[in-house]
Design a protein around this motif. Structure first.
Motif, PDB file in Angstrom:
ATOM      1  N   HIS A   1      12.720   2.456  -7.723  1.00  0.00           N
ATOM      2  CA  HIS A   1      11.494   1.759  -7.295  1.00  0.00           C
ATOM      3  C   HIS A   1      10.164   1.729  -8.102  1.00  0.00           C
ATOM      4  CE1 HIS A   1       9.042  -0.902  -4.790  1.00  0.00           C
ATOM      5  NE2 HIS A   1       8.493   0.009  -3.769  1.00  0.00           N
TER       6      HIS A   1
ATOM      7  N   VAL B   1       9.983   6.946   2.129  1.00  0.00           N
ATOM      8  CA  VAL B   1      11.171   7.210   1.191  1.00  0.00           C
ATOM      9  C   VAL B   1      11.758   8.576   1.547  1.00  0.00           C
ATOM     10  CG1 VAL B   1      12.011   7.699  -1.207  1.00  0.00           C
ATOM     11  CG2 VAL B   1      10.225   5.986  -0.589  1.00  0.00           C
TER      12      VAL B   1
ATOM     13  N   TYR C   1      11.764   6.924  -6.145  1.00  0.00           N
ATOM     14  CA  TYR C   1      10.483   5.982  -5.988  1.00  0.00           C
ATOM     15  C   TYR C   1       9.339   6.655  -6.808  1.00  0.00           C
ATOM     16  CZ  TYR C   1       5.922   4.365  -3.787  1.00  0.00           C
ATOM     17  OH  TYR C   1       4.744   3.665  -3.811  1.00  0.00           O
TER      18      TYR C   1
ATOM     19  N   ASN D   1       2.624  -2.017  -1.638  1.00  0.00           N
ATOM     20  CA  ASN D   1       3.022  -0.606  -2.032  1.00  0.00           C
ATOM     21  C   ASN D   1       3.640   0.105  -0.742  1.00  0.00           C
ATOM     22  OD1 ASN D   1       2.061  -0.622  -4.620  1.00  0.00           O
ATOM     23  ND2 ASN D   1       0.036  -0.018  -3.805  1.00  0.00           N
TER      24      ASN D   1
ATOM     25  N   ALA E   1       3.990   5.262   1.233  1.00  0.00           N
ATOM     26  CA  ALA E   1       5.284   4.783   0.749  1.00  0.00           C
ATOM     27  C   ALA E   1       5.921   6.015   0.665  1.00  0.00           C
ATOM     28  CB  ALA E   1       5.122   3.831  -0.403  1.00  0.00           C
TER      29      ALA E   1
ATOM     30  N   THR F   1       7.684  -1.136   0.214  1.00  0.00           N
ATOM     31  CA  THR F   1       8.509  -0.053   0.036  1.00  0.00           C
ATOM     32  C   THR F   1       9.347   0.309   1.201  1.00  0.00           C
ATOM     33  OG1 THR F   1       7.302   1.156  -1.556  1.00  0.00           O
ATOM     34  CG2 THR F   1       8.709   2.332  -0.363  1.00  0.00           C
TER      35      THR F   1
ATOM     36  N   SER G   1       5.738   7.035  -7.662  1.00  0.00           N
ATOM     37  CA  SER G   1       4.623   7.287  -7.342  1.00  0.00           C
ATOM     38  C   SER G   1       3.563   7.855  -8.345  1.00  0.00           C
ATOM     39  CB  SER G   1       4.519   8.154  -5.968  1.00  0.00           C
ATOM     40  OG  SER G   1       3.319   8.223  -5.280  1.00  0.00           O
TER      41      SER G   1
END
Length: 307
Positions: A72, A139, A115, A94, A135, A98, A117
């Motif tokens: 992602h 996850v 993910y 965001n 987010a 997500t 970030s």
């Protein structure tokens, strides 16, 4: 019996600076790639098939059909905009985007989720950082078998976008005066090394439920970044820099003009703080413990060379 389609790796933000390089690396490893983008790409790319999805909307089940791993990468990254509309976009894309993607991944039986970030999520002081931090929690706390967060420092390399690209273009046009050496510290990571880190995070069992920081471990001043961008633009080294008192004077003039016009000027005290301030994030060693070894440092060649 009908032959099943092979499992795919889904990359969100696949047409962007980082996403396209990650797709290229996956394809070189023989991995079938499904690209997710907000708009249909106007060109072919390093992927097997594409899906067009806006993460602010519901995600159709077929997007994650036959997907084993999700990277992602997509997000709303205009971190320097402080309008109510921008804050809403940060949260909608965001955080909630997500959340939708993770829920769809759980429903589809996706086994791995990585993910991308930002180091700005470590101690968030903006809507952007807070939305990315929220987010991350979604996850890490999901029921996906293998879920990892990689926080990236400022990313550079061929085709770079964002603030570095704007700085590079201004230098090339002769519209960015040379900054002095102030000794400020900033963290960076090359896009090739970052993609290596993302692939490693997906593959290493010990990375599971981890939040890993991707930085090359060096400290770069604004002056050093400027010099590398200037050399990459084919310009000779500067002999004299504009002293800090003049930079401060220009920023105060921007503040005054902003007050008079009731709109923010391109250069003001806030811009000066971001340009000359610190944005250093120590290497936490998590990725290196997994065997990650960043190979690039900020040089003109690293800014220009294609993989």
């Amino acid at each position: 019996m009908a032959q099943e389609h092979p499992q795919r790796t889904l990359v969100t933000g696949a047409t962007g600076f980082i996403g396209s390089e990650l797709c290229s690396q996956l394809r070189r490893h023989g991995v079938p790639v499904r690209a997710l983008a907000r708009r249909a790409p106007d060109h072919s790319g390093p992927w097997n098939d594409t899906v067009t999805v806006d993460l602010r909307e519901s995600i159709p089940a077929e997007v994650l059909r036959n997907v084993h791993t999700v990277f992602h990468i997509a997000g709303h990254a205009h971190a320097e905009t402080h309008s109510p509309r921008a804050e809403s976009d940060h949260y909608a894309v965001n955080t909630e985007g997500t959340r939708r993607l993770v829920a769809a991944a759980v429903g589809a039986g996706v086994r791995r989720f990585v993910y991308l970030s930002t180091v700005k999520a470590e101690s968030p002081d903006s809507a952007y950082g807070r939305s990315k931090r929220d987010a991350e929690d979604i996850v890490i706390n999901s029921s996906i078998e293998h879920a990892v967060v990689v926080r990236a420092a400022l990313v550079y390399g061929p085709g770079v976008k964002g603030n570095l690209a704007r700085m590079r273009d201004a230098i090339a046009r002769g519209r960015f005066p040379p900054p002095p050496e102030t000794g400020n510290r900033r963290s960076l990571v090359h896009v090739y090394d970052l993609c290596d880190a993302l692939l490693l995070a997906a593959e290493q069992p010990h990375a599971n439920r981890g939040i890993l920081t991707a930085t090359d471990g060096e400290s770069y001043s604004t002056h050093r970044i400027y010099a590398a961008l200037r050399a990459a633009a084919g310009k000779p080294p500067v002999r004299r820099a504009v002293p800090m008192p003049l930079w401060r004077l220009l920023s105060r003039a921007g503040d005054l003009l902003g007050c008079i016009s009731r709109r923010r000027m391109p250069f003001d005290s806030q811009t000066l703080r971001k340009l000359m301030g610190d944005a250093y994030h120590p290497d936490d060693g998590g990725l290196r413990a997994l065997g990650w070894k960043p190979e690039h440092r900020l040089t003109p060649e690293a800014l220009l060379r294609s993989s």
